[in-house]
Design a protein around this motif. Structure first.
Motif, mmCIF file in Angstrom:
data_model
loop_
_atom_site.group_PDB
_atom_site.id
_atom_site.type_symbol
_atom_site.label_atom_id
_atom_site.label_comp_id
_atom_site.label_asym_id
_atom_site.label_seq_id
_atom_site.Cartn_x
_atom_site.Cartn_y
_atom_site.Cartn_z
ATOM 1 N N ALA A 149 -6.990 10.972 4.614
ATOM 2 C CA ALA A 149 -6.434 10.917 3.254
ATOM 3 C C ALA A 149 -6.992 9.742 2.454
ATOM 4 O O ALA A 149 -7.303 9.882 1.273
ATOM 5 N N ALA A 150 -7.092 8.587 3.110
ATOM 6 C CA ALA A 150 -7.467 7.382 2.360
ATOM 7 C C ALA A 150 -8.884 6.924 2.636
ATOM 8 O O ALA A 150 -9.379 6.000 1.986
ATOM 9 N N GLY A 151 -9.534 7.527 3.604
ATOM 10 C CA GLY A 151 -10.880 7.060 3.952
ATOM 11 C C GLY A 151 -10.832 5.711 4.625
ATOM 12 O O GLY A 151 -11.826 4.974 4.624
ATOM 13 N N ALA A 152 -9.688 5.370 5.172
ATOM 14 C CA ALA A 152 -9.565 4.085 5.866
ATOM 15 C C ALA A 152 -10.294 4.168 7.202
ATOM 16 O O ALA A 152 -10.301 5.219 7.841
ATOM 17 N N VAL A 153 -10.908 3.084 7.604
ATOM 18 C CA VAL A 153 -11.514 3.036 8.930
ATOM 19 C C VAL A 153 -10.409 2.592 9.881
ATOM 20 O O VAL A 153 -9.972 1.447 9.835
ATOM 21 N N PRO A 154 -9.912 3.496 10.716
ATOM 22 C CA PRO A 154 -8.730 3.169 11.514
ATOM 23 C C PRO A 154 -9.045 2.258 12.701
ATOM 24 O O PRO A 154 -10.156 2.297 13.238
ATOM 25 N N SER A 155 -8.043 1.491 13.096
ATOM 26 C CA SER A 155 -8.235 0.616 14.255
ATOM 27 C C SER A 155 -8.167 1.423 15.544
ATOM 28 O O SER A 155 -8.628 0.970 16.586
ATOM 29 N N ASP A 156 -7.591 2.611 15.449
ATOM 30 C CA ASP A 156 -7.426 3.472 16.626
ATOM 31 C C ASP A 156 -8.759 4.144 16.951
ATOM 32 O O ASP A 156 -9.246 4.977 16.186
ATOM 33 N N THR A 157 -9.306 3.812 18.108
ATOM 34 C CA THR A 157 -10.634 4.339 18.462
ATOM 35 C C THR A 157 -10.576 5.808 18.868
ATOM 36 O O THR A 157 -11.620 6.436 19.041
ATOM 37 N N LYS A 214 0.782 -1.236 0.000
ATOM 38 C CA LYS A 214 0.000 0.000 0.000
ATOM 39 C C LYS A 214 0.819 1.295 0.000
ATOM 40 O O LYS A 214 0.281 2.344 -0.351
ATOM 41 N N SER A 215 2.083 1.216 0.403
ATOM 42 C CA SER A 215 2.803 2.469 0.670
ATOM 43 C C SER A 215 2.987 3.346 -0.569
ATOM 44 O O SER A 215 3.237 4.537 -0.447
ATOM 45 N N GLY A 216 2.862 2.751 -1.763
ATOM 46 C CA GLY A 216 3.028 3.542 -2.986
ATOM 47 C C GLY A 216 1.724 4.125 -3.495
ATOM 48 O O GLY A 216 1.710 4.881 -4.462
ATOM 49 N N ASP A 217 0.634 3.775 -2.838
ATOM 50 C CA ASP A 217 -0.675 4.267 -3.252
ATOM 51 C C ASP A 217 -0.794 5.757 -2.907
ATOM 52 O O ASP A 217 -0.571 6.148 -1.757
ATOM 53 N N PRO A 218 -1.121 6.611 -3.879
ATOM 54 C CA PRO A 218 -1.162 8.059 -3.595
ATOM 55 C C PRO A 218 -2.097 8.419 -2.439
ATOM 56 O O PRO A 218 -1.828 9.355 -1.697
ATOM 57 N N THR A 219 -3.192 7.658 -2.268
ATOM 58 C CA THR A 219 -4.137 8.020 -1.199
ATOM 59 C C THR A 219 -3.600 7.670 0.189
ATOM 60 O O THR A 219 -3.963 8.305 1.173
ATOM 61 N N THR A 220 -2.757 6.661 0.272
ATOM 62 C CA THR A 220 -2.234 6.260 1.588
ATOM 63 C C THR A 220 -0.824 6.806 1.848
ATOM 64 O O THR A 220 -0.328 6.720 2.980
ATOM 65 N N ALA A 221 -0.209 7.351 0.798
ATOM 66 C CA ALA A 221 1.174 7.836 0.929
ATOM 67 C C ALA A 221 1.368 8.820 2.099
ATOM 68 O O ALA A 221 2.358 8.709 2.842
ATOM 69 N N GLN A 271 -5.062 9.457 12.130
ATOM 70 C CA GLN A 271 -5.960 10.538 11.697
ATOM 71 C C GLN A 271 -5.710 10.844 10.211
ATOM 72 O O GLN A 271 -6.653 11.029 9.438
ATOM 73 N N VAL A 272 -4.423 10.855 9.848
ATOM 74 C CA VAL A 272 -4.061 11.095 8.435
ATOM 75 C C VAL A 272 -4.578 9.940 7.572
ATOM 76 O O VAL A 272 -5.107 10.141 6.467
ATOM 77 N N PHE A 273 -4.437 8.725 8.082
ATOM 78 C CA PHE A 273 -4.890 7.519 7.358
ATOM 79 C C PHE A 273 -6.391 7.631 7.056
ATOM 80 O O PHE A 273 -6.849 7.341 5.946
ATOM 81 N N PHE A 274 -7.142 8.079 8.034
ATOM 82 C CA PHE A 274 -8.590 8.207 7.874
ATOM 83 C C PHE A 274 -8.939 9.320 6.891
ATOM 84 O O PHE A 274 -9.736 9.139 5.970
#
Lengths: 425, 309
Positions: free
Chosen positions: A348-356, A40-47, A343-346
């Motif tokens: 930038a990428a719309g990821a649902v983070p494991s961090d509550t 995933k690290s090369g994906d522009p949305t998750t970079a 917070q950036v992960f959420f």
């Protein structure tokens, strides 16, 4: 002849000297490099997320360099298997939760006594736990399945775009109406069998009790059991009823199926909650107000009062046993869950983070609000708890059920055999 | 003085006699030295892995735990594995198409050799796909052969029904074979063109004067003249068919639908890479190795017999 021999001797000595020089130069290097494998690290949305983790970690650990190596997703586990077999390569590796992580636990370091400080803040540990309940990876996202739908196409078919199905019969009625309006009900790509994975996992979420889910994970609930066989039967029936466009067996789920949905060619698709093929991506193509989301109803009666979204720990970072930098590697794996990075992960990428602790209150997407509101009360994700051997066989059988080469009875009988072999192993 | 001179003479004579022998040894040693790198590569990257693979095939090695000796269990498992048996059937279907793989480039090579208009252009066009990687070829044909792809659009425009070329078990394998044939026959074509240049022009002229028809010339003069070339191409093509389809399968069908496009080489990757069973994958590799060695031995034997004739 003598000249030739002299040249050969001189060449050999020169090569030896060069190798020795390089060896000395390498050993003289004092800094530590932590190598991280992912897809995933090369994906522009998750970079931005990976950059944040790297910057923060290197600032906190002078002399340490974090090196991300992005591997192709479809060959990731082949490459990881080779690294594990050779006991060399990455210090930290990204893995999917469930069977992909659990089948490789022997190669990962146990993290129990090192994660006390993040254990309660971070969710999704079960998907990365060994048979003894110990943690072997740090989850960074929550993953799950939801049915996304195109409200515009619902309206065109005379359907109420806000009325989502609560039972299989209601879903069948929706598909019948969409079909009558000339719209394909579901986008489906099953070239690799992933479409069938998503189907049975989504359909089983509210069809199995907690005991049955546990029995499935243990390999005791068979494919030929009434609950699972009913799902397999519906897989065939839905195709016969024209829910999908022609050519599902030659359409890739990632991303041909989703691109088809994004082009408005189909009304529904079973997508993910996080990272990719999810609310953020569909919002961008169809506009947020046109994207709806619901939980796939079970093909039999629901075992839950309210339909629960199938979800689990999505992806997480494990530390390889062969890493020479165990303590640093564990620190790095944990740093992926640091709240500022998450917070950036959420965002930038719309990821649902494991961090509550991540603040998701500012999200405006209607479908994202539904997804995020479902996280506290989810159902198990069945395909995460299925052995790789069964999954591969299901991929094959699901395709043959579509081509008519096998029957539901034969398919579940074969899957029972594979399940028994996987359990025996 | 006389004695001293005699001794000197005798010493130099002996040296003169022994010099060629010593030089011969040095040349021999030097020859071994030159062969050594190639030999080392073969031993390190072929022979040793082969022996390791054989060893692993008798274990339950999963790439993580220490291998445990399981005797012939893997081989017994293979004999009862429906996926492996299906892959063998697919392999036999593939091998049955060998005459097309040889016949098509042979006919085209003869036509080009006989000077059809635009022969040089055709030669370049036919050979071009051979320089493309199988992944590129796969990506191209993925676009052409998918259900909503160009090929079906053309069929529909002509009034025919669309066909799920890659998603239907009855067409998927043949589609793969056709694509692989398109991609690789240029190499055989070049080999045949090179072989045809050795056919005696006088004999062809004599046949022409005797009134031989075109097909008679091909059948009685051209083909017998390049028979060793055809046999060589058959051996190389057979090996290529069994070991070079992976990329195309991977990109175009992923082995499906069902098991319809799984060949043993793809199954080896599946068991090793996806199922974490290097031990089992090694056993399949050994079976594939033996089958290929057997086939190659038969073909080489036929070649040697014909060479004797």
């Amino acid at each position: 002849m003598k000249t030739t021999n002299r040249i050969l001797r001189a060449g050999t000595m020169l090569a030896t000297a060069l190798v020795m020089t390089l060896g000395v130069a390498t050993s003289a290097k004092a800094d530590t490099t932590l190598t991280v494998w992912d897809w995933k690290s090369g994906d522009p949305t998750t970079a931005p997320y990976f950059e944040k983790v790297k910057t923060d970690f290197e600032a906190a650990h002078p002399g340490v360099t974090v090196k991300f190596v992005m591997q192709p997703h479809d060959q990731y586990y082949t490459l990881l298997g080779t690294a594990i077999a050779a006991s060399q390569g990455p210090d930290v590796v990204l893995v999917h939760g469930g069977s992909q992580a659990k089948e490789r636990i022997a190669a990962f370091s146990k993290l129990d006594d090192k994660i006390a400080d993040i254990k309660t803040r971070v969710a999704g540990w079960d998907e990365f736990a060994g048979p003894d309940g110990s943690a072997y990876a740090v989850p960074i996202s929550i993953q799950g399945l939801a049915v996304y739908y195109n409200k515009e196409l619902y309206k065109k078919a005379g359907l109420d775009p806000e009325a989502t199905p609560k039972s299989w019969a209601e879903l069948e009625a929706i598909c019948a109406k969409l079909k009558a309006a000339g719209t394909t009900c579901f986008a489906l790509g099953n070239k690799e069998g992933f479409g069938a994975d998503f189907f049975y996992s989504a359909a089983a979420a509210n069809a199995l009790t907690a005991e049955q889910q546990a029995a499935w994970t243990a390999g005791d609930l068979k494919w030929s059991s009434p609950e699972i066989k009913a799902i397999v039967q519906k897989w065939v029936d839905t195709q016969k009823d024209g829910w999908y466009a022609e050519g599902a067996n030659s359409t890739a789920k990632f991303m041909d199926e989703y691109q088809s949905f994004e082009r408005g060619e189909n009304a529904n698709t079973i997508g993910l909650l996080s990272d990719v093929a999810h609310w953020k991506e569909f919002d961008e193509f169809l506009e947020p107000q046109n994207v709806g989301v619901f939980v796939m109803p079970p093909v039999t009666a629901s075992v839950n009062d309210k339909l629960r979204m199938p979800l689990a720990g999505g992806i997480g970072y494990a530390v390889t046993k062969f890493s020479p930098n165990q303590d640093l590697a564990v620190e790095l794996a944990k740093s992926f869950t640091a709240t500022p990075a998450m917070q950036v992960f959420f965002e930038a990428a719309g990821a649902v983070p494991s961090d509550t602790a991540v603040d998701t209150s500012k999200v405006e997407s209607p479908s994202a609000k539904i997804v995020l509101g479902s996280l506290s009360d989810g159902a198990p994700l069945l395909h995460n708890n299925t052995s790789t051997a069964e999954t591969e066989e299901w991929h094959r059988q699901s395709q043959m059920l579509f081509t008519g080469e096998t029957t539901v009875d034969k398919a579940v009988a074969r899957l029972d055999e594979v399940q028994a072999q996987a359990k025996k192993k | 003085m006389t004695q001293t001179l005699t001794a000197k003479d005798s010493k130099s004579t002996a040296k003169a006699v022994s010099r060629p022998k010593s030089g011969g040894h040095n040349a021999e040693r030097l020859a071994y030295l030159f062969v050594l790198p190639a030999l080392a590569l073969v031993v390190v990257f072929r022979i040793i892995p082969l022996i390791w693979g054989l060893g692993y095939s008798f274990t339950d090695y999963d790439g993580m735990s220490a291998p445990r000796f399981v005797g012939l269990d893997n081989y017994i498992g293979i004999a009862h594995d429906p996926v492996f048996l299906d892959s063998l059937v697919n392999m036999l279907i593939l091998l049955a198409t060998l005459p097309i793989w040889i016949g098509l480039p042979l006919v085209l090579a003869i036509l080009i050799h006989q000077g059809v208009p635009g022969g040089k252009l055709f030669r370049a066009v036919y050979f071009f796909p051979a320089v493309l990687s199988s992944v590129i070829v796969g990506a191209i044909f993925n676009v052409l052969l998918r259900y909503d792809g160009s090929f079906n659009l053309f069929l529909k425009a002509m009034g025919f029904s669309a066909v799920d070329w890659l998603g239907n078990s009855s067409t998927a394998l043949f589609s793969l074979i056709a694509v692989q044939l398109w991609a690789t026959f240029g190499m055989s074509l070049l080999i045949f063109i090179a072989g045809l240049s050795t056919v005696s022009a006088e004999m062809l002229e004599a046949a022409k004067l005797d009134g031989a028809k075109l097909l008679q010339t091909w059948w009685y003069i051209v083909i017998p003249s390049i028979r060793p070339i055809i046999e060589f191409a058959a051996v190389v093509t057979t090996i290529g068919m069994l070991t070079s389809m992976f990329g195309l399968i991977y990109v175009l069908t992923a082995g499906g639908p069902g098991t319809s496009t799984i060949l043993p080489e793809f199954l080896i990757w599946l068991e090793q890479g996806k199922m974490n069973r290097p031990g089992y994958a090694s056993a399949i590799s050994m079976v594939l190795f033996l089958m290929m060695a057997g086939l190659a031995a038969i073909q080489i034997r036929i070649m040697s017999r014909n060479a004797d004739i």
